[in-house]
Design a protein around this motif. Structure first.
Motif, PDB file in Angstrom:
ATOM      1  N   HIS A   1       0.844  -1.178   0.000  1.00 17.00           N
ATOM      2  CA  HIS A   1       0.000   0.000   0.000  1.00 17.00           C
ATOM      3  C   HIS A   1       0.887   1.239   0.000  1.00 17.00           C
ATOM      4  O   HIS A   1       1.872   1.312   0.743  1.00 17.00           O
TER       5      HIS A   1
ATOM      6  N   LYS B   1      -7.694   0.786   6.512  1.00 15.78           N
ATOM      7  CA  LYS B   1      -8.575  -0.356   6.792  1.00 15.78           C
ATOM      8  C   LYS B   1      -9.060  -0.400   8.239  1.00 15.78           C
ATOM      9  O   LYS B   1      -8.885  -1.401   8.949  1.00 15.78           O
ATOM     10  N   ASN B   2      -9.657   0.713   8.669  1.00 16.66           N
ATOM     11  CA  ASN B   2     -10.245   0.811  10.005  1.00 16.66           C
ATOM     12  C   ASN B   2      -9.228   0.667  11.135  1.00 16.66           C
ATOM     13  O   ASN B   2      -9.580   0.309  12.269  1.00 16.66           O
TER      14      ASN B   2
END
Length: 296
Positions: A4, A73-74
Motif C-alpha cells: 500500500h 482499513k479501520n
C-alpha cells in the motif's frame, strides 16, 4: 497481500466558538475555546480524547485532536507511531504491508522475511504466483520438470527423490508398461506373475469384468472370472457332469483318455468305492475297481 502506497489522514474540524455553544458531552461552554466537530457533534478537546478519539494501533493511546492521525482499513496510528514493526523506519508516505497481528512492515523488511524460491533463490513477495510442496516454495515459472525443463506451474507432477517430473517425463522414465495395451501405467495397476497391467486391462476375456482382487483362472494367456470359466471354458466332470473349476472342493482332478473327473467323483461305477490314486479299469466309458471289473 498487496503493498500500500500510504495511509490516509482522518478528517475532522477543529475550530473556536465565538457564540454560546456547549460541549455535547460535558455541556461546558465552548465560547472562545478550541473544540472538535465530528459526526455532527461539537465537543471540547478533553471530551474528544475521552469519548471520540481513535486509539492508535501501535501505542494503544488515544489520538488527540492536535495529533496527526493516519488510518488504513479501520486501523489508526499517530503519525510518529506509523513505523515498520521490524526496523522502526517511518512509513509516512512510504510503501508498506500490513502483516500478521496487524503490524506494518516496510518494503525492505518484507523482502528480507519473504520465503525464497528454491529455483531462483529470489524472494517470493505478495502478489507473486507460487507453488508450494512439502514446505518448499517456488515461483510458478520456476517450478519446472527436472527432465525436460518445461514449466509445470500448477499442472500435475510426480516427485522422485529430490527431483520433480512432469507427467510425460515421469511416464517415459519410470512408469511400467501394461503387458496388454503397451501404454504406461501412471497409477494403480495389477501384477500377475510379475507382469504389470492396467486394472482396466486385467479383465475377463468373456464378460470384461475387472479381475483385480477377484478369483480368476488363466487359460492360454486369457483370464476368466469364475462364472465365465464355469460356463464357457471349464471341462465337465464325467461323473457329476458339473464344471471342474479348481475352486473350493474338488481342486484335484483326475484325467484319463480325454475324460476328466473331480477326484471325489472318480469312483467305481458298480460299488462306488473311491478310485483316485488307486488302480482302476476303464471300460465302455465307465470306471471300475479291479474286483468289479472281473465280474463284467
Amino acid at each position: 497481500m498487496a503493498y500500500h502506497r500510504h495511509a490516509g489522514p482522518t478528517s475532522y474540524t477543529v475550530g473556536t466558538m465565538s457564540e454560546r455553544f456547549d460541549c455535547h458531552y460535558c455541556r461546558d461552554n465552548l465560547h472562545g475555546k478550541k473544540y472538535v466537530q465530528k459526526e455532527g457533534r461539537h465537543c471540547c478537546i478533553k471530551c474528544f480524547e475521552k469519548f471520540c478519539a481513535n486509539t492508535c494501533a501501535e501505542c494503544k493511546k488515544p489520538i488527540g485532536a492536535d495529533s496527526k492521525e493516519l488510518h488504513f482499513k479501520n486501523r489508526y496510528w499517530h503519525e510518529n507511531c506509523f513505523r515498520c514493526f521490524k526496523c522502526s523506519t517511518s512509513l509516512v508516505n512510504e510503501p508498506f504491508m500490513l502483516k500478521e497481528h496487524n503490524k506494518v512492515w516496510c518494503n525492505k523488511c518484507t523482502m528480507d522475511q519473504a520465503p525464497h524460491c528454491k529455483g531462483c533463490q529470489k524472494p517470493i513477495v505478495a502478489g507473486d504466483q507460487n507453488v508450494e510442496y512439502k514446505k518448499t516454495v517456488w515461483h510458478k515459472e520456476c517450478f519446472t520438470c527436472s527432465q525436460c525443463k518445461q514449466v509445470i506451474g500448477t499442472a500435475s507432477f510426480f516427485p522422485k527423490d529430490d527431483e520433480i517430473y512432469c507427467t510425460s517425463c515421469h511416464e517415459q522414465k519410470f512408469a511400467k508398461t501394461c503387458v496388454k495395451c503397451k501404454q504406461a501405467i501412471t497409477c494403480g495397476g495389477v501384477a500377475y506373475q510379475e507382469q504389470p497391467y492396467h486394472s482396466e486391462c486385467f479383465v475377463c476375456a468373456t464378460c470384461s469384468k475387472k479381475l483385480g482382487g477377484q478369483r480368476f483362472t488363466a487359460v492360454e494367456d486369457q483370464f476368466y472370472c469364475v462364472d465365465c470359466y464355469k460356463s464357457f471354458v471349464a471341462k465337465k466332470c464325467s461323473g457329476c457332469k458339473n464344471p471342474i473349476t479348481g475352486f473350493g472342493k474338488g481342486t484335484n482332478v483326475v484325467s484319463h483318455e480325454g475324460h476328466s473327473w473331480h477326484d471325489y467323483c472318480f469312483n467305481c461305477k458298480k460299488c462306488s468305492i473311491p478310485l483316485a490314486n488307486k488302480p482302476f479299469v476303464f471300460h465302455s466309458e465307465q470306471v471300475y475297481c479291479p474286483t468289479c471289473a472281473k465280474k463284467l
